[in-house]
Write a protein that holds these residues in place. Structure first.
Motif, mmCIF file in Angstrom:
data_model
loop_
_atom_site.group_PDB
_atom_site.id
_atom_site.type_symbol
_atom_site.label_atom_id
_atom_site.label_comp_id
_atom_site.label_asym_id
_atom_site.label_seq_id
_atom_site.Cartn_x
_atom_site.Cartn_y
_atom_site.Cartn_z
ATOM 1 N N ARG A 147 0.943 -1.089 -0.036
ATOM 2 C CA ARG A 147 -0.012 -0.022 -0.080
ATOM 3 C C ARG A 147 0.836 1.199 0.008
ATOM 4 O O ARG A 147 1.671 1.714 1.041
ATOM 5 C CB ARG A 147 -1.062 0.035 1.276
ATOM 6 N N LEU A 148 0.981 1.875 -1.187
ATOM 7 C CA LEU A 148 1.928 3.043 -1.312
ATOM 8 C C LEU A 148 1.182 4.190 -0.598
ATOM 9 O O LEU A 148 -0.083 4.094 -0.529
ATOM 10 C CB LEU A 148 2.189 3.344 -2.817
ATOM 11 N N GLY A 149 1.999 5.198 -0.292
ATOM 12 C CA GLY A 149 1.495 6.236 0.463
ATOM 13 C C GLY A 149 0.307 7.107 -0.513
ATOM 14 O O GLY A 149 -0.580 7.573 0.106
ATOM 15 N N ARG A 150 0.601 7.150 -1.738
ATOM 16 C CA ARG A 150 -0.299 8.049 -2.583
ATOM 17 C C ARG A 150 -0.720 7.143 -3.550
ATOM 18 O O ARG A 150 -0.746 7.165 -4.595
ATOM 19 C CB ARG A 150 0.372 9.094 -3.312
ATOM 20 N N ILE A 151 -0.976 5.587 -3.171
ATOM 21 C CA ILE A 151 -1.838 4.718 -4.402
ATOM 22 C C ILE A 151 -2.889 5.129 -5.041
ATOM 23 O O ILE A 151 -3.565 5.941 -4.542
ATOM 24 C CB ILE A 151 -2.127 3.498 -3.264
ATOM 25 N N ALA A 152 -2.771 4.852 -6.304
ATOM 26 C CA ALA A 152 -3.681 5.420 -7.201
ATOM 27 C C ALA A 152 -4.015 4.388 -8.398
ATOM 28 O O ALA A 152 -3.431 3.372 -8.490
ATOM 29 C CB ALA A 152 -3.093 6.719 -8.006
ATOM 30 N N ASN A 153 -5.545 4.552 -8.709
ATOM 31 C CA ASN A 153 -5.805 3.528 -9.955
ATOM 32 C C ASN A 153 -5.405 2.285 -9.724
ATOM 33 O O ASN A 153 -5.039 1.392 -10.450
ATOM 34 C CB ASN A 153 -5.238 4.133 -11.210
ATOM 35 N N PHE A 154 -5.964 1.566 -8.328
ATOM 36 C CA PHE A 154 -5.712 0.217 -8.042
ATOM 37 C C PHE A 154 -7.095 -0.578 -8.513
ATOM 38 O O PHE A 154 -7.243 -1.704 -7.745
ATOM 39 C CB PHE A 154 -5.886 0.214 -6.415
ATOM 40 N N ASP A 155 -7.838 -0.337 -9.277
ATOM 41 C CA ASP A 155 -8.723 -0.962 -9.812
ATOM 42 C C ASP A 155 -8.304 -2.153 -10.632
ATOM 43 O O ASP A 155 -9.245 -3.125 -10.753
ATOM 44 C CB ASP A 155 -9.802 -0.147 -10.894
ATOM 45 N N ASP A 156 -7.123 -2.325 -10.807
ATOM 46 C CA ASP A 156 -6.493 -3.672 -11.383
ATOM 47 C C ASP A 156 -6.804 -4.627 -10.524
ATOM 48 O O ASP A 156 -6.727 -5.911 -10.856
ATOM 49 C CB ASP A 156 -4.980 -3.466 -11.628
ATOM 50 N N LEU A 157 -6.951 -4.393 -9.064
ATOM 51 C CA LEU A 157 -7.038 -5.442 -8.052
ATOM 52 C C LEU A 157 -8.305 -5.938 -8.140
ATOM 53 O O LEU A 157 -8.617 -7.241 -7.711
ATOM 54 C CB LEU A 157 -6.838 -4.881 -6.672
ATOM 55 N N ASP A 158 -9.259 -5.218 -8.305
ATOM 56 C CA ASP A 158 -10.943 -5.984 -8.275
ATOM 57 C C ASP A 158 -11.077 -7.309 -8.999
ATOM 58 O O ASP A 158 -11.683 -8.197 -8.434
ATOM 59 C CB ASP A 158 -11.823 -4.901 -8.792
ATOM 60 N N PRO A 159 -10.789 -7.225 -10.289
ATOM 61 C CA PRO A 159 -10.887 -8.551 -10.988
ATOM 62 C C PRO A 159 -10.199 -9.782 -10.326
ATOM 63 O O PRO A 159 -10.606 -10.943 -10.257
ATOM 64 C CB PRO A 159 -10.583 -8.382 -12.277
ATOM 65 N N LEU A 160 -9.027 -9.585 -9.862
ATOM 66 C CA LEU A 160 -8.146 -10.367 -9.198
ATOM 67 C C LEU A 160 -8.772 -10.988 -7.886
ATOM 68 O O LEU A 160 -8.671 -12.041 -7.556
ATOM 69 C CB LEU A 160 -6.749 -9.958 -8.914
ATOM 70 N N ALA A 161 -9.295 -9.741 -6.973
ATOM 71 C CA ALA A 161 -9.933 -10.399 -5.839
ATOM 72 C C ALA A 161 -11.299 -11.013 -5.831
ATOM 73 O O ALA A 161 -11.843 -11.486 -5.192
ATOM 74 C CB ALA A 161 -10.248 -9.042 -5.052
ATOM 75 N N ALA A 162 -11.903 -10.831 -7.221
ATOM 76 C CA ALA A 162 -12.863 -11.479 -7.388
ATOM 77 C C ALA A 162 -12.696 -13.017 -7.528
ATOM 78 O O ALA A 162 -13.893 -13.965 -7.655
ATOM 79 C CB ALA A 162 -13.666 -11.234 -8.676
ATOM 80 N N GLU A 163 -11.644 -13.606 -7.832
ATOM 81 C CA GLU A 163 -11.230 -15.102 -8.149
ATOM 82 C C GLU A 163 -11.364 -15.618 -6.859
ATOM 83 O O GLU A 163 -10.546 -15.359 -5.779
ATOM 84 C CB GLU A 163 -9.803 -15.329 -8.725
ATOM 85 N N PRO A 164 -11.940 -16.967 -6.773
ATOM 86 C CA PRO A 164 -12.087 -17.707 -5.666
ATOM 87 C C PRO A 164 -10.745 -18.254 -5.109
ATOM 88 O O PRO A 164 -10.735 -18.593 -3.977
ATOM 89 C CB PRO A 164 -13.301 -18.606 -5.849
ATOM 90 N N ASP A 165 -9.904 -18.254 -6.135
ATOM 91 C CA ASP A 165 -8.694 -19.080 -5.743
ATOM 92 C C ASP A 165 -7.353 -18.284 -5.650
ATOM 93 O O ASP A 165 -6.401 -18.736 -5.552
ATOM 94 C CB ASP A 165 -8.130 -20.212 -6.776
#
Length: 485
Positions: free
Chosen positions: A255-273
């Motif tokens: 978690r960067l201090g000025r983290i930005a545009n982290f929507d790349d994580l949403d599809p990965l977090a949706a994966e059950p595995d």
């Protein structure tokens, strides 16, 4: 002109954004042309719009709920924090200044005309505009020159529904206290109230709703239970990224201090595995991670310094020695290089900063920001991906010859060590099911059955059902009033 209603909160994070998305989808299903509007938002997780600007991620999700492409008129003022005391000011999609909070306070009243211009353009094109406030109208110290809450409601003559958050406790005090502290003219704009995020038997709060009504004379519109599927929707706050994976594949995200545009994580977090783990400052990068994903940053040089201060550079070297993979996106991509050159002082004082040295590339900071919706081909798999670019800086170097994407007719990204280390500027590529499956398969994950975009649509429909069930939507929509210039 459209009818309009404004959803304000008795505090921050009461769930306004999700309520607006659900109400918008429900109204659209009733045959109405609906648009979202937020006069002012503060977020570094921006969405690129079809007209070449940027708005808050929540308004992009609300636009999707309405069946619309995101447009800069939906969020005319976006504040993007760069330091603890200052933010970049984006007006109708374009950066106009970087100001300290005190200086922005002096400036914000001058922004009302363009805010109203954006609002009236939307209102002229739709049947209903649902406006979202920011923070709380009870912050009466910010009332002078306000464009986010009651200042806007007064200027546009829009009725207000006030939302309280029962999950944090004290919801009666939130709502009644707001009634007490507001000046009479602002208080009278509030026509109704909603209690949000209830857990348990809703009927147990019947007496509470009655008490709020007696103290305020506002109409009760409903008690909305906690929406369990909210985690499946794109998050505006990185701490709302809710991985439900059991950890066959672990992705560590510093978690960067000025983290930005982290929507790349949403599809990965949706994966059950897949387990997506946000690593807070002071914690080491986990030794059992399959992938370290370094996300975007609003202030790359400052966040690179922050990265080193946590010892994450040492952890990352150990991760690579164990055979782990690294992906840097946007600011994270820039950090992976040999050097970041900011001779013009784009991010502060002019500086030349040594990068992590994992990719043989150099980034030159330049004042022009690239904002574009883009399509690409992943060269190794031949899969198509689509996403967006939102960055300053130009990256060049020998490892760019090892591009792993072909984006809008040109090579994009860089790689090293046979693909163990990757970087690129394209956000959103994991929304492509085919690419995500290929990428995760290389990390050892079995084939996924997740169809991410379809799941988002299904969740928005479920959210609309939730609103229909627990809100008096007929009454709420009847409160909306036609606005004129």
């Amino acid at each position: 002109m459209a009818k309009t209603i404004m959803i304000q909160g008795a505090g921050s994070n009461v769930g306004k954004s999700l309520l607006v998305a659900g109400i918008a989808r429900a109204a659209r299903r009733r045959g109405m042309s609906v648009a979202p509007f937020k006069p002012q938002n503060m977020s570094n997780n921006a969405a690129v719009t079809k007209d070449g600007g940027e708005i808050g991620r929540a308004q992009a999700l609300q636009a999707r709920a309405c069946g619309l492409q995101p447009h800069t008129d939906m969020n005319p003022v976006l504040l993007k924090p760069e330091t603890d005391v200052g933010s970049q000011i984006v007006l109708q999609g374009k950066r106009i200044a970087t100001l300290k909070a005190r200086d922005y306070g002096k400036m914000k009243a001058t922004l009302m005309p363009p805010v109203l211009d954006s609002f009236h353009r939307l209102a002229s094109q739709h049947d209903l505009v649902i406006v979202e406030g920011a923070g709380s109208p009870a912050e009466i110290n910010l009332r002078a020159g306000d464009i986010a809450n009651m200042g806007f409601a007064e200027a546009a003559n829009v009725p207000v529904v006030l939302v309280g958050d029962i999950d944090r406790g004290g919801v009666i005090a939130q709502l009644v206290g707001t009634h007490v502290i507001l000046p009479e003219s602002d208080r009278d704009r509030i026509k109704a109230f909603v209690v949000n995020k209830f857990r348990g038997d809703v009927s147990l709060f019947d007496d509470g709703m009655q008490a709020i009504t007696e103290y305020t004379s506002w109409a009760p519109i409903g008690v909305v239970p906690w929406f369990d599927a909210a985690w499946k929707l794109p998050a505006e706050d990185v701490m709302d990224i809710a991985s439900r994976g059991i950890g066959k594949i672990k992705i560590a995200v510093p978690r960067l201090g000025r983290i930005a545009n982290f929507d790349d994580l949403d599809p990965l977090a949706a994966e059950p595995d897949v387990s997506v783990e946000i690593i807070e400052a002071g914690r080491a990068l986990p030794g059992d991670a399959d992938l370290v994903l370094i996300p975007g940053s609003k202030s790359t040089i400052a966040d690179l310094r922050h990265f080193r201060e946590q010892g994450w550079d040492v952890d990352l070297a150990a991760h690579l020695n164990r055979g782990g993979r690294v992906l840097g996106i946007c600011g994270g991509y820039q950090m992976l290089g040999r050097e970041i050159i900011d001779d013009l002082g784009i991010e502060g004082k002019p500086a030349r900063v040594e990068g992590l040295g994992l990719l043989d590339i150099t980034t030159y900071m330049k004042p022009e920001k690239r904002l574009a919706l883009s399509t690409a081909v992943h060269l190794a798999s031949g899969t198509n991906v689509s996403g967006y670019e939102i960055h300053i800086g130009e990256t060049v170097g020998p490892d760019c010859r090892n591009a792993w994407l072909h984006l809008d007719g040109r090579p994009e990204g860089a790689s090293a060590k046979g693909g163990q280390i990757l970087g690129c500027y394209l956000h959103g590529l994991f929304s492509s099911d085919a690419f995500r499956r290929h990428f995760l398969a290389e990390l050892g994950m079995p084939r996924s059955d997740v169809f991410y975009e379809a799941e988002v649509e299904q969740t928005l429909d479920a959210l609309a059902n939730h609103m229909e069930q627990h809100l008096d939507l007929d009454r709420l929509l009847a409160l909306a009033e036609t606005v004129t210039r």
